[in-house]
Design an enzyme around this catalytic site. Structure first.
Site, mmCIF file in Angstrom:
data_model
loop_
_atom_site.group_PDB
_atom_site.id
_atom_site.type_symbol
_atom_site.label_atom_id
_atom_site.label_comp_id
_atom_site.label_asym_id
_atom_site.label_seq_id
_atom_site.Cartn_x
_atom_site.Cartn_y
_atom_site.Cartn_z
ATOM 1 N N ASP A 74 34.100 109.267 -23.887
ATOM 2 C CA ASP A 74 34.801 110.318 -23.147
ATOM 3 C C ASP A 74 35.858 110.956 -24.036
ATOM 4 O OD1 ASP A 74 35.393 112.034 -21.134
ATOM 5 O OD2 ASP A 74 36.388 110.573 -19.846
ATOM 6 N N CYS A 77 39.394 112.796 -23.014
ATOM 7 C CA CYS A 77 39.879 112.430 -21.684
ATOM 8 C C CYS A 77 41.405 112.419 -21.695
ATOM 9 C CB CYS A 77 39.344 111.057 -21.292
ATOM 10 S SG CYS A 77 39.814 110.550 -19.628
ATOM 11 N N PHE A 138 40.015 111.215 -11.498
ATOM 12 C CA PHE A 138 40.471 111.597 -10.155
ATOM 13 C C PHE A 138 41.295 112.873 -10.220
ATOM 14 C CE2 PHE A 138 43.890 109.037 -11.976
ATOM 15 C CZ PHE A 138 45.021 109.768 -11.648
ATOM 16 N N GLU A 140 44.727 114.196 -7.897
ATOM 17 C CA GLU A 140 45.661 113.656 -6.899
ATOM 18 C C GLU A 140 46.801 114.621 -6.631
ATOM 19 O OE1 GLU A 140 46.382 109.266 -6.527
ATOM 20 O OE2 GLU A 140 48.257 109.865 -7.512
ATOM 21 N N HIS A 239 44.189 111.253 -24.178
ATOM 22 C CA HIS A 239 44.444 109.876 -24.615
ATOM 23 C C HIS A 239 43.213 109.210 -25.237
ATOM 24 C CE1 HIS A 239 43.892 109.413 -20.033
ATOM 25 N NE2 HIS A 239 42.754 109.004 -20.571
ATOM 26 N N SER A 277 53.079 107.116 -9.811
ATOM 27 C CA SER A 277 52.935 107.568 -11.191
ATOM 28 C C SER A 277 54.328 107.873 -11.725
ATOM 29 C CB SER A 277 52.049 108.816 -11.268
ATOM 30 O OG SER A 277 50.730 108.526 -10.861
ATOM 31 N N HIS A 294 48.435 104.576 -21.151
ATOM 32 C CA HIS A 294 47.881 105.772 -20.489
ATOM 33 C C HIS A 294 47.724 105.564 -18.989
ATOM 34 C CE1 HIS A 294 44.162 103.549 -20.297
ATOM 35 N NE2 HIS A 294 43.427 104.586 -19.981
ATOM 36 N N ALA A 296 48.015 102.212 -15.599
ATOM 37 C CA ALA A 296 48.404 100.859 -15.204
ATOM 38 C C ALA A 296 47.551 99.798 -15.886
ATOM 39 C CB ALA A 296 48.306 100.719 -13.683
#
Length: 379
Positions: A74, A77, A138, A140, A239, A277, A294, A296
């Protein structure tokens, strides 16, 4: 600071505290990566967890050779944060949940024709643009819950009276196709810098980086249009990538796999969908390869989540969180895999970075509504 940046060998370091659990397999993978030819230093972040052969939540510095497999599939990302014009006091949970539940996973062709930047209009992977993807990706809606540094908060251009939008996504199938071609030809041996193959990979990698960034912009646009809102970008930080970099007196290659740069302005460290966050200001540090956590970080593997949770919760129950937020995810397997219980506390990760002298917290954001892939285009 010193007791939280911990040497495990001459080349292997972790950012950790006594209160922060890190799986032993992830540490083993750090050591394995450090043994790759030309690897100089590897650093595990507080959210370090095992990946497929190589750890996630880590940065790796090599000289003379770089390793696309460390970046993974990825490429690009990252996280993008937007300030919206949605008044927090007028937010209607039922209305927003219905509107976003009606949004297809994949953008319609007519929408793409109208909104794609011209540079991507003919891109082979154009049909993936504007789509979140699966796994831990996601979107949010969030609300400022606590302002910790008022001056830095004001400079960020944020407004606590209105909701924020956080987008976590990447290069979709493009990055996967690049990695598959590379592994088929070169396995995990890496590429010597300056070679034709290395230059070819970097060109494809940089295309995927740009693709991922545009994808996050288009996801944010689709979401805001769906809820009849507008907004402005606050930050966008990748990241997963590799870049030329000087560490000390050595010129080499810095790989980040789930590691946020500390030299690119404010960053956000997201929690799970049922956790806060954190918006933070990085404090640059070469010893940690200019990288931060990046997120939890997982504490359970995906395959074990449903077995641990299905006896206690239904998928419907997992669509509501302890913080009062809602989750839209029609993929019944994914809603278990991405349950808040499967992740570490974001605060424990942030606190470790604070104790290590690597960040200054700016604000805490509470989840309001989380949208994940439905497991297929809604029809």
């Amino acid at each position: 600071m010193g007791k939280y940046i911990r040497p495990l060998s001459d080349a292997v370091f972790t950012i950790a505290s006594d209160d922060l659990w890190i799986e032993s397999l992830a540490i083993q993978q750090l050591h394995t990566t450090a043994n790759l030819p030309n690897m100089q230093r590897v650093v595990g972040m507080p959210d370090l967890h095992p990946g497929r052969g190589y750890p996630i939540g880590a940065a790796f510095f090599s000289v003379g050779r770089f390793y696309p497999a460390l970046v993974g599939n990825d490429i690009g990302c990252g996280m993008a944060l937007w300030q919206t014009d949605i008044l927090a006091r007028k937010y209607n949970a039922d209305k927003f949940e219905k509107r976003l539940s009606d949004l297809d996973d994949v953008a319609e062709e007519s929408w793409l024709e109208e909104n794609l930047p011209s540079a991507f209009a003919q891109h082979p992977w154009r049909n993936s643009l504007g789509s979140i993807g699966g796994g831990n990706h996601f979107v949010e809606l969030q609300q400022i819950d606590q302002i910790i540094d008022a001056e830095l908060f004001a400079l960020a251009g944020l407004d606590a009276q209105h909701l924020q939008l956080l987008v976590h996504s990447g290069s979709r199938g493009l990055g996967q196709s690049i990695l598959q071609r590379h592994i088929a030809s070169f396995s995990h041996h890496g590429l010597p810098e300056g070679s034709d193959d290395a230059l070819r990979y970097i060109a494809e990698h940089d295309d995927a980086l740009a693709f991922a960034r545009i994808n996050r912009q288009l996801i944010a646009l689709r979401i805001m249009q769906q809820v009849k809102a507008t907004g402005s970008p606050v930050l966008d930080v990748a990241h997963n990538f590799v870049s030329a970099c000087q560490i000390g007196d050595q010129q080499g290659w810095l790989h980040r796999k789930g590691a946020t740069p500390d030299d690119n302005g404010l960053v956000i460290i997201p929690g799970s969908r049922g956790d806060y966050s954190w918006l933070v200001k990085p404090v640059a540090n070469e010893k940690t390869l200019h990288s931060l956590a990046h997120g939890a970080g997982r504490k359970w593997g995906r395959t074990e989540c449903k077995g641990r949770l299905a006896a206690k919760y239904t998928a419907t129950q997992l669509s509501r969180t302890e913080l009062g937020s809602r989750v839209i995810c029609r993929d019944k397997q994914l809603i278990f895999e991405e349950a808040p219980q499967a992740y570490k506390s974001a605060e424990s990760v942030v606190q470790c970075l604070v104790l290590a002298g690597l960040i200054i917290p700016v604000a805490r954001l509470r989840p309001v509504l989380t949208l994940k892939n439905s497991g297929g285009k809604k029809g």
